[in-house]
Design a protein around this motif. Structure first.
Motif, PDB file in Angstrom:
ATOM      1  N   UNK A   1       0.822  -1.215   0.000  1.00  0.00           N
ATOM      2  CA  UNK A   1       0.000   0.000   0.000  1.00  0.00           C
ATOM      3  C   UNK A   1       0.856   1.264   0.000  1.00  0.00           C
ATOM      4  N   UNK A   2       2.023   1.209   0.655  1.00  0.00           N
ATOM      5  CA  UNK A   2       2.786   2.435   0.879  1.00  0.00           C
ATOM      6  C   UNK A   2       4.207   2.446   0.346  1.00  0.00           C
TER       7      UNK A   2
ATOM      8  N   UNK B   1       7.835   1.936  -5.167  1.00  0.00           N
ATOM      9  CA  UNK B   1       7.963   0.867  -6.138  1.00  0.00           C
ATOM     10  C   UNK B   1       6.674   0.092  -6.318  1.00  0.00           C
ATOM     11  N   UNK B   2       5.858   0.053  -5.273  1.00  0.00           N
ATOM     12  CA  UNK B   2       4.541  -0.584  -5.353  1.00  0.00           C
ATOM     13  C   UNK B   2       3.452   0.479  -5.213  1.00  0.00           C
ATOM     14  N   UNK B   3       3.407   1.118  -4.056  1.00  0.00           N
ATOM     15  CA  UNK B   3       2.508   2.250  -3.816  1.00  0.00           C
ATOM     16  C   UNK B   3       1.101   1.992  -4.346  1.00  0.00           C
ATOM     17  N   UNK B   4       0.486   0.881  -3.909  1.00  0.00           N
ATOM     18  CA  UNK B   4      -0.871   0.568  -4.349  1.00  0.00           C
ATOM     19  C   UNK B   4      -1.851   1.677  -3.966  1.00  0.00           C
TER      20      UNK B   4
ATOM     21  N   UNK C   1      -8.789   2.397  -7.426  1.00  0.00           N
ATOM     22  CA  UNK C   1      -9.537   1.164  -7.225  1.00  0.00           C
ATOM     23  C   UNK C   1      -8.671   0.100  -6.544  1.00  0.00           C
ATOM     24  N   UNK C   2      -7.436  -0.075  -7.011  1.00  0.00           N
ATOM     25  CA  UNK C   2      -6.540  -1.007  -6.317  1.00  0.00           C
ATOM     26  C   UNK C   2      -6.279  -0.488  -4.907  1.00  0.00           C
TER      27      UNK C   2
ATOM     28  N   UNK D   1     -17.673  -3.420   2.210  1.00  0.00           N
ATOM     29  CA  UNK D   1     -17.716  -2.399   3.258  1.00  0.00           C
ATOM     30  C   UNK D   1     -16.353  -1.717   3.365  1.00  0.00           C
ATOM     31  N   UNK D   2     -15.280  -2.507   3.321  1.00  0.00           N
ATOM     32  CA  UNK D   2     -13.938  -1.943   3.417  1.00  0.00           C
ATOM     33  C   UNK D   2     -13.605  -1.043   2.241  1.00  0.00           C
ATOM     34  N   UNK D   3     -13.990  -1.460   1.027  1.00  0.00           N
ATOM     35  CA  UNK D   3     -13.730  -0.630  -0.143  1.00  0.00           C
ATOM     36  C   UNK D   3     -14.503   0.686  -0.068  1.00  0.00           C
ATOM     37  N   UNK D   4     -15.750   0.590   0.374  1.00  0.00           N
ATOM     38  CA  UNK D   4     -16.566   1.800   0.513  1.00  0.00           C
ATOM     39  C   UNK D   4     -15.956   2.749   1.533  1.00  0.00           C
ATOM     40  N   UNK D   5     -15.502   2.198   2.646  1.00  0.00           N
ATOM     41  CA  UNK D   5     -14.942   3.025   3.710  1.00  0.00           C
ATOM     42  C   UNK D   5     -13.676   3.732   3.248  1.00  0.00           C
TER      43      UNK D   5
END
Length: 302
Positions: free
Chosen positions: A138-139, A142-145, A150-151, A189-193
């Motif tokens: 996530x952070x 090099x990746x930083x999703x 959306x990802x 729920x997690x994506x919405x939050x």
């Protein structure tokens, strides 16, 4: 004596920032899914339950949020929300300490969980690996999703759903259609939050050159997408056995907290912080109600 006090003050300051970077207000959000899923599956409180709950309570959050605070430092300087319960603004001098404590503590607990979990359910190792990868991806540069629209929301949701999935996997749960519906509901729920939380940061994120689901869709459309995700999350709970369908009502407070910002402009997106603060308070109430439903369900099942 004065020298000892002088040395103790910086150590206390570093410790305070390390703890603050783990977002104590959110500790329960990752520990609870693991603990509830494990106990409901096994019916026992054992060493793995204790170690796993402690891991997902503190080290996991320190690893997740601490790394985020370190690598987001430059953009956080432009964000008026940072510097409190909604995110630490770490002194650069403690960045190494935060990462060191996060990685070190997590490694100790993960090794203990792997030993206690044994080899009976080897795919639980894969689930735990995916969970840890999502935390880092996530952070870290090099990746930083978090900068991939959306990802970012899907990865954030994985942070909260994967502790439950790991508990189910290591406990040998049978993944029935109803259980899958519950996990899918939790994931939406997690994506919405996450999506709704990103709305308030549209302006500072754009100024800092950070992409997100909200900077890509725009504030209003992101709010509407979050509401849609919450709604579908509630509908999925209707596919579960009683009293599970009652949980479909628990998405309504979230929808109500976001609804006033249905047409918020990008320029005024910071106003969504009011809704986000309501969201943080709603989590505690909904968490209590979910606990009551789980207790009720366990009595019915028993």
């Amino acid at each position: 004596m004065s020298a000892e006090r002088t040395d103790a003050a910086p150590r206390a300051s570093v410790l305070r920032q390390v703890v603050l970077s783990s977002r104590p207000l959110s500790w329960i959000n990752t520990a609870y899914p693991f603990a509830a899923a494990y106990v409901l599956t096994t019916g026992r409180v054992d060493a793995l339950f204790i170690v796993g709950t402690l891991f997902f309570l503190i080290p996991y959050n320190l690893l997740m949020y601490g790394i985020n605070d370190v690598f987001d430092y430059e953009s956080d300087l432009r964000n008026p929300r940072k510097g409190g319960v909604e995110g630490a603004l770490l002194d650069p001098r403690v960045h190494r300490a935060v990462i060191g404590w996060g990685v070190g503590l997590s490694a100790v607990f993960v090794i203990a969980m792997l030993v206690l979990g044994g080899t009976g359910e080897p795919w639980s190792w894969l689930v735990l690996a995916i969970s840890l990868f999502a935390v880092l991806a996530y952070s870290v540069p090099g990746l930083r999703f978090k900068e991939r629209p959306f990802i970012d929301s899907a990865t954030s949701s994985t942070h909260f759903v994967s502790p439950a999935v790991y508990a189910l996997a290591v406990a040998g749960a049978a993944f029935t259609p109803q259980l899958i519906a519950i996990l899918a509901s939790f994931f939406l729920w997690g994506m919405a939050s996450h999506a709704f939380g990103a709305v308030q940061d549209v302006v500072p994120d754009r100024e800092g050159g950070i992409a997100s689901i909200a900077t890509w869709l725009g504030a209003a459309r992101t709010v509407r997408l979050a509401i849609a995700f919450w709604a579908v999350s509630g509908l999925l709970m209707l596919a579960t056995e009683w009293p599970g369908p009652l949980a479909s009502l628990l998405v309504l407070p979230y929808i109500m907290s976001a609804a006033p910002f249905w047409s918020v402009t990008d320029a005024d997106s910071a106003a969504a912080n009011r809704g986000w603060r309501h969201f943080l308070a709603i989590n505690f109430v909904v968490g209590f109600l979910v606990t009551m439903l789980l207790i009720w369900w366990s009595f019915i099942r028993g």
